[in-house]
Design a protein around this motif. Structure first.
Motif, PDB file in Angstrom:
ATOM      1  N   ASP A 154     -14.017  -8.390  11.259  1.00  0.00           N
ATOM      2  CA  ASP A 154     -12.736  -7.695  11.372  1.00  0.00           C
ATOM      3  C   ASP A 154     -12.302  -7.126  10.019  1.00  0.00           C
ATOM      4  O   ASP A 154     -11.810  -5.996   9.942  1.00  0.00           O
ATOM      5  N   TYR A 155     -12.465  -7.927   8.963  1.00  0.00           N
ATOM      6  CA  TYR A 155     -12.108  -7.464   7.617  1.00  0.00           C
ATOM      7  C   TYR A 155     -12.945  -6.241   7.240  1.00  0.00           C
ATOM      8  O   TYR A 155     -12.421  -5.231   6.781  1.00  0.00           O
ATOM      9  N   HIS A 156     -14.254  -6.328   7.468  1.00  0.00           N
ATOM     10  CA  HIS A 156     -15.151  -5.214   7.159  1.00  0.00           C
ATOM     11  C   HIS A 156     -14.759  -3.960   7.942  1.00  0.00           C
ATOM     12  O   HIS A 156     -14.685  -2.863   7.393  1.00  0.00           O
ATOM     13  N   ASP A 157     -14.490  -4.131   9.232  1.00  0.00           N
ATOM     14  CA  ASP A 157     -14.263  -2.991  10.116  1.00  0.00           C
ATOM     15  C   ASP A 157     -12.881  -2.355   9.986  1.00  0.00           C
ATOM     16  O   ASP A 157     -12.711  -1.190  10.332  1.00  0.00           O
ATOM     17  N   SER A 158     -11.902  -3.099   9.484  1.00  0.00           N
ATOM     18  CA  SER A 158     -10.553  -2.536   9.470  1.00  0.00           C
ATOM     19  C   SER A 158      -9.910  -2.432   8.091  1.00  0.00           C
ATOM     20  O   SER A 158      -8.986  -1.633   7.916  1.00  0.00           O
ATOM     21  N   GLU A 159     -10.377  -3.208   7.101  1.00  0.00           N
ATOM     22  CA  GLU A 159      -9.713  -3.213   5.800  1.00  0.00           C
ATOM     23  C   GLU A 159     -10.588  -2.766   4.641  1.00  0.00           C
ATOM     24  O   GLU A 159     -10.156  -1.977   3.805  1.00  0.00           O
ATOM     25  N   TRP A 160     -11.792  -3.303   4.559  1.00  0.00           N
ATOM     26  CA  TRP A 160     -12.614  -3.127   3.365  1.00  0.00           C
ATOM     27  C   TRP A 160     -12.978  -1.656   3.168  1.00  0.00           C
ATOM     28  O   TRP A 160     -13.507  -1.002   4.066  1.00  0.00           O
ATOM     29  N   GLY A 161     -12.631  -1.147   2.020  1.00  0.00           N
ATOM     30  CA  GLY A 161     -12.966   0.223   1.683  1.00  0.00           C
ATOM     31  C   GLY A 161     -11.915   1.253   2.063  1.00  0.00           C
ATOM     32  O   GLY A 161     -12.006   2.409   1.662  1.00  0.00           O
ATOM     33  N   VAL A 162     -10.918   0.839   2.826  1.00  0.00           N
ATOM     34  CA  VAL A 162      -9.855   1.769   3.223  1.00  0.00           C
ATOM     35  C   VAL A 162      -8.946   1.994   2.013  1.00  0.00           C
ATOM     36  O   VAL A 162      -8.454   1.028   1.424  1.00  0.00           O
ATOM     37  N   PRO A 163      -8.731   3.242   1.619  1.00  0.00           N
ATOM     38  CA  PRO A 163      -7.892   3.494   0.444  1.00  0.00           C
ATOM     39  C   PRO A 163      -6.487   2.906   0.598  1.00  0.00           C
ATOM     40  O   PRO A 163      -5.809   3.150   1.587  1.00  0.00           O
ATOM     41  N   GLU A 164      -6.115   2.097  -0.390  1.00  0.00           N
ATOM     42  CA  GLU A 164      -4.805   1.439  -0.420  1.00  0.00           C
ATOM     43  C   GLU A 164      -3.967   2.101  -1.502  1.00  0.00           C
ATOM     44  O   GLU A 164      -4.404   2.200  -2.641  1.00  0.00           O
ATOM     45  N   TRP A 165      -2.749   2.508  -1.155  1.00  0.00           N
ATOM     46  CA  TRP A 165      -1.898   3.237  -2.091  1.00  0.00           C
ATOM     47  C   TRP A 165      -0.626   2.472  -2.441  1.00  0.00           C
ATOM     48  O   TRP A 165       0.147   2.928  -3.266  1.00  0.00           O
ATOM     49  N   ASP A 166      -0.390   1.338  -1.828  1.00  0.00           N
ATOM     50  CA  ASP A 166       0.831   0.580  -2.057  1.00  0.00           C
ATOM     51  C   ASP A 166       0.672  -0.366  -3.255  1.00  0.00           C
ATOM     52  O   ASP A 166      -0.259  -1.180  -3.290  1.00  0.00           O
ATOM     53  N   SER A 167       1.562  -0.262  -4.212  1.00  0.00           N
ATOM     54  CA  SER A 167       1.459  -1.049  -5.444  1.00  0.00           C
ATOM     55  C   SER A 167       1.408  -2.560  -5.191  1.00  0.00           C
ATOM     56  O   SER A 167       0.615  -3.271  -5.784  1.00  0.00           O
ATOM     57  N   ARG A 168       2.281  -3.053  -4.310  1.00  0.00           N
ATOM     58  CA  ARG A 168       2.314  -4.477  -4.040  1.00  0.00           C
ATOM     59  C   ARG A 168       1.037  -4.938  -3.336  1.00  0.00           C
ATOM     60  O   ARG A 168       0.467  -5.969  -3.661  1.00  0.00           O
ATOM     61  N   ALA A 169       0.587  -4.166  -2.384  1.00  0.00           N
ATOM     62  CA  ALA A 169      -0.641  -4.515  -1.658  1.00  0.00           C
ATOM     63  C   ALA A 169      -1.849  -4.481  -2.597  1.00  0.00           C
ATOM     64  O   ALA A 169      -2.743  -5.330  -2.498  1.00  0.00           O
TER      65      ALA A 169
END
Length: 192
Positions: A15-30
């Motif tokens: 799930d982490y690989h398919d939905s989160e890993w590598g997705v560009p994150e732009w939020d400073s806190r995140a």
């Protein structure tokens, strides 16, 4: 459906690989949360951190760096007694110091802009065909690590920084054979 080999067979990892890993994150806190979790992962497997992530969020005030920047020995002692997280004094103390360093950068230019400026505001699109080609760190992660340390960050060596860059989409290190490679690439190109 083909995935990067490191994703394994445990559902939490898939799930982490398919939905989160590598997705560009732009939020400073995140971005800060993911950097801290990568620091806690040092010497451990990432799946260990994933399984404890909700516990970390509860223990660390949902990774609010403004709140954590004001913490002291009472909070360190509380966290050292919390079996739901990685109880490592150096990493806990580094998190508090890193919150203070984050706050300075956030006030000056935004932590998101600070990080994304290193890659010109858009993800580096790698084209690895095999897991063995993916480096543990790069000259860029070394440069970012050096700059972060100069600004007071700890637990941010070049290998940790590169893993962080992969996780938050500053680099697309999905293998070209992975079903997530093209969608993540498209997200990066849309951001440019």
């Amino acid at each position: 459906m083909e995935r990067c080999g490191w994703a394994g067979s445990e559902q939490i990892y898939i799930d982490y690989h398919d939905s989160e890993w590598g997705v560009p994150e732009w939020d400073s806190r995140a971005l800060w949360e993911k950097l801290i979790l990568d620091g806690f992962q040092a010497g451990l497997s990432w799946i260990t951190i994933l399984k404890k992530r909700d516990n970390f969020r509860a223990a660390f005030d949902d990774f609010d760096p403004h709140a954590i920047a004001g913490w002291g020995e009472d909070e360190v002692s509380r966290l050292l007694a919390d079996p739901g997280i990685i109880r490592h004094r150096g990493k806990i103390e580094a998190t508090i110091g890193n919150a203070r360093a984050w706050a300075e950068i956030e006030a000056a230019q935004g932590f998101d802009r600070y990080l994304w400026d290193f890659v010109g505001g858009k993800p580096v699109q790698n084209e690895w065909g095999h897991l063995s080609e993916v480096p543990p760190f790069t000259p860029l992660s070394e440069a970012i690590s050096k700059d972060m340390k100069k600004r007071g960050f700890r637990f941010c060596g070049p290998t940790i920084v590169y893993a962080f860059m992969e996780a938050v989409g500053m680099v697309n290190d999905h293998l070209t054979t992975c079903h997530r490679y093209e969608p993540v690439r498209a997200m990066g190109e849309a951001a440019a």
